[in-house]
Design an enzyme around this catalytic site. Structure first.
Site, short mmCIF file in Angstrom:
data_model
loop_
_atom_site.label_atom_id
_atom_site.label_comp_id
_atom_site.label_asym_id
_atom_site.label_seq_id
_atom_site.Cartn_x
_atom_site.Cartn_y
_atom_site.Cartn_z
N ASP A 103 0.87 -1.17 0.00
CA ASP A 103 0.00 0.00 0.00
C ASP A 103 0.91 1.22 0.00
O ASP A 103 2.03 1.18 0.51
CB ASP A 103 -0.90 -0.03 1.24
CG ASP A 103 -2.08 0.93 1.11
OD1 ASP A 103 -2.12 1.70 0.13
OD2 ASP A 103 -2.94 0.91 2.00
N PHE A 118 -3.39 6.37 3.26
CA PHE A 118 -4.28 6.24 4.42
C PHE A 118 -3.53 6.51 5.71
O PHE A 118 -4.01 7.24 6.59
CB PHE A 118 -4.91 4.84 4.44
CG PHE A 118 -5.78 4.59 5.65
CD1 PHE A 118 -7.04 5.16 5.74
CD2 PHE A 118 -5.33 3.79 6.69
CE1 PHE A 118 -7.83 4.95 6.86
CE2 PHE A 118 -6.12 3.57 7.81
CZ PHE A 118 -7.37 4.15 7.90
N ASP A 156 -8.28 -6.56 2.48
CA ASP A 156 -7.38 -6.76 3.61
C ASP A 156 -8.03 -6.19 4.84
O ASP A 156 -8.90 -5.32 4.75
CB ASP A 156 -6.03 -6.08 3.36
CG ASP A 156 -6.15 -4.57 3.25
OD1 ASP A 156 -6.26 -3.91 4.29
OD2 ASP A 156 -6.14 -4.06 2.12
N CYS A 177 -11.92 -27.40 13.77
CA CYS A 177 -10.94 -26.55 13.08
C CYS A 177 -9.63 -27.33 12.94
O CYS A 177 -9.21 -28.01 13.87
CB CYS A 177 -10.71 -25.27 13.88
SG CYS A 177 -9.44 -24.19 13.19
N CYS A 233 -6.62 -26.01 12.31
CA CYS A 233 -5.41 -25.18 12.46
C CYS A 233 -4.48 -25.82 13.50
O CYS A 233 -4.89 -26.68 14.29
CB CYS A 233 -5.77 -23.75 12.86
SG CYS A 233 -6.06 -23.49 14.62
N CYS A 242 -5.78 -25.48 17.19
CA CYS A 242 -6.91 -26.35 17.56
C CYS A 242 -6.51 -27.82 17.53
O CYS A 242 -7.09 -28.62 18.26
CB CYS A 242 -8.10 -26.09 16.64
SG CYS A 242 -8.83 -24.46 16.93
N HIS A 252 -4.98 -19.31 14.74
CA HIS A 252 -6.39 -19.74 14.63
C HIS A 252 -7.23 -18.72 13.88
O HIS A 252 -8.00 -19.09 12.98
CB HIS A 252 -7.00 -20.00 16.01
CG HIS A 252 -8.48 -20.19 15.91
ND1 HIS A 252 -9.05 -21.37 15.48
CD2 HIS A 252 -9.50 -19.32 16.07
CE1 HIS A 252 -10.36 -21.22 15.40
NE2 HIS A 252 -10.66 -20.00 15.76
ZN LIG Z 1 -8.32 -23.32 15.00
#
Ligand SMILES: [Zn+2]
Length: 381
Positions: free
Chosen positions: A72, A76, A277, A318, A320, A323, A349
């Site tokens: 970017d 901003f 984003d 999940c 990930c 998890c 996560h």
């Molecule tokens: Zn997770």
């Protein structure tokens, strides 16, 4: 398609302002399934500087990230963080804790000028050491060229909902003149592997948004970003997108700068946004706010007592790393003990949650069942 791989759209873009997605390694990001990162030319110019990064082989090599990378321009940040601290600024809400006089000079309420804009460019002081800096459209292209991201953005003048119609129009016209100068500088100097995005401005005003979208769409940009104030409510944000997107060529990528809650994701994807984003998933993770599909507003606060001896993962099912290996009770303990691992596990996560949602959305679009997926997620409460 970028020189560092293609991006399946619609896609979330992880925010890596300083050349890092806070607390994660690039290995973590690959494992999460993250496709693309957006860094910030303004921050990297102030620290460590584009000369150093160029000397270290460019931003990809410096970060160790070989996937697609966006920078970017920092418009901003310059206009919203003039004095430089990133506290809780959002796209929907008054974003500038500053006042502005008729000449476009922003100042804190103490009256000290922070940002001075004129037709040639913008002057601002570094939030790090107070040193003066000046950005011009051409200078920012030069910085971004040296950083070497795959996709770069033009310098724009970002307005807030506090700006009236008159000032928003003046700023939009300046953004358009800057866009032409940036494009010319880009075509004159850039190596051909980078892509340049133009930015649509115009605040929450229909005629300005439409004028800006038409003007930017007429230029030979490789894609388009929708920037600036998106109004002060979700309805206004939807309106801004409804005014803007039909005027932008559908065959070029459209990036929405700075939005990404679950409800927003469905709304912006439905309207044709390819890339967006948002700092929310990573910022929330650092305060123990974790994304969970079945929870109210898709989030839980892991610090709550109810999770004290909760042996379940943050989200059932999940996949990930967090998890798969840890319980809610353990993650809560790490937060309370102020262990740095807490932030990493929580960030892993939350980003995985968003990437997994985006994967589901892409599959649903391919299989023409987007509306059913939206209902499954948003109609559950
Ligand atoms: Zn997770």
């Amino acid at each position: 398609m970028t020189p560092h791989g293609s991006i399946q759209t619609p896609s979330f873009v992880a925010v890596g302002t300083q050349g890092t997605v806070k607390s994660l390694s690039v290995e973590d990001l690959r494992e999460i399934g993250n496709q693309v990162i957006i860094a910030n030319a303004y921050h990297l110019h102030l620290q460590p500087g584009e000369e150093l990064i160029e000397g270290m082989g460019g931003l990809h090599r410096f970060m160790g990230w070989q996937g697609p990378l966006i920078t970017d321009s920092g418009g901003f940040q310059i206009f919203s963080l003039g004095a430089g601290k990133e506290h809780g600024v959002g796209k929907i809400a008054p974003i500038f804790p500053v006042e502005q006089d008729r000449g476009g000079h922003l100042s804190w309420k103490t009256g000290k000028p922070l940002v001075k804009v004129d037709d040639d460019g913008v002057e601002f002081v570094s939030y790090l050491d107070g040193s003066p800096h000046r950005f011009t459209p051409e200078g920012v292209i030069e910085i971004e060229k040296r950083l070497g991201a795959d996709v770069i953005l033009v310098l724009d003048e970002c307005t807030s909902p506090l700006h009236d119609y008159h000032y928003t129009r003046v700023a939009m016209a300046r953004t358009h003149r800057w866009a032409l100068r940036a494009l010319e500088a880009f075509q004159r100097t850039s190596n051909s592997t980078q892509a340049l995005l133009g930015i649509v401005q115009g605040g929450a005003y229909q005629d300005l948004r439409q004028e800006s979208a038409s003007f930017i769409a007429d230029q030979t940009f490789d894609g388009y970003a929708i920037g600036g104030s998106l109004g002060s409510s979700k309805e206004e944000m939807h309106q801004v997108l409804d005014w803007t997107l039909p005027l932008l060529p559908p065959d070029k990528p459209r990036h929405l700068l700075g939005i990404g809650e679950v409800g927003d994701i469905f709304e912006v994807v439905k309207r044709g946004i390819d890339l967006f984003d948002c700092v929310a998933p990573t910022r929330m993770a650092r305060t123990g706010t974790l994304l969970v599909k079945s929870a109210k507003r898709f989030r839980i606060n892991i610090l709550n007592r109810q999770f004290k001896d909760d042996a379940r993962p943050i989200q059932e099912g999940c996949h990930c790393y967090t998890c798969c290996h840890h319980s809610r009770a353990y993650v809560r303990h790490l937060f309370l003990a102020k262990e740095v691992l807490a932030i990493r596990l929580a960030t892993v996560h939350n980003l995985y949650f968003v990437e997994s949602l985006m994967g589901q959305i892409r599959a649903a679009i391919r299989e023409r069942r987007f509306a059913a997926l939206e209902k499954e997620w948003l109609g559950q409460f």
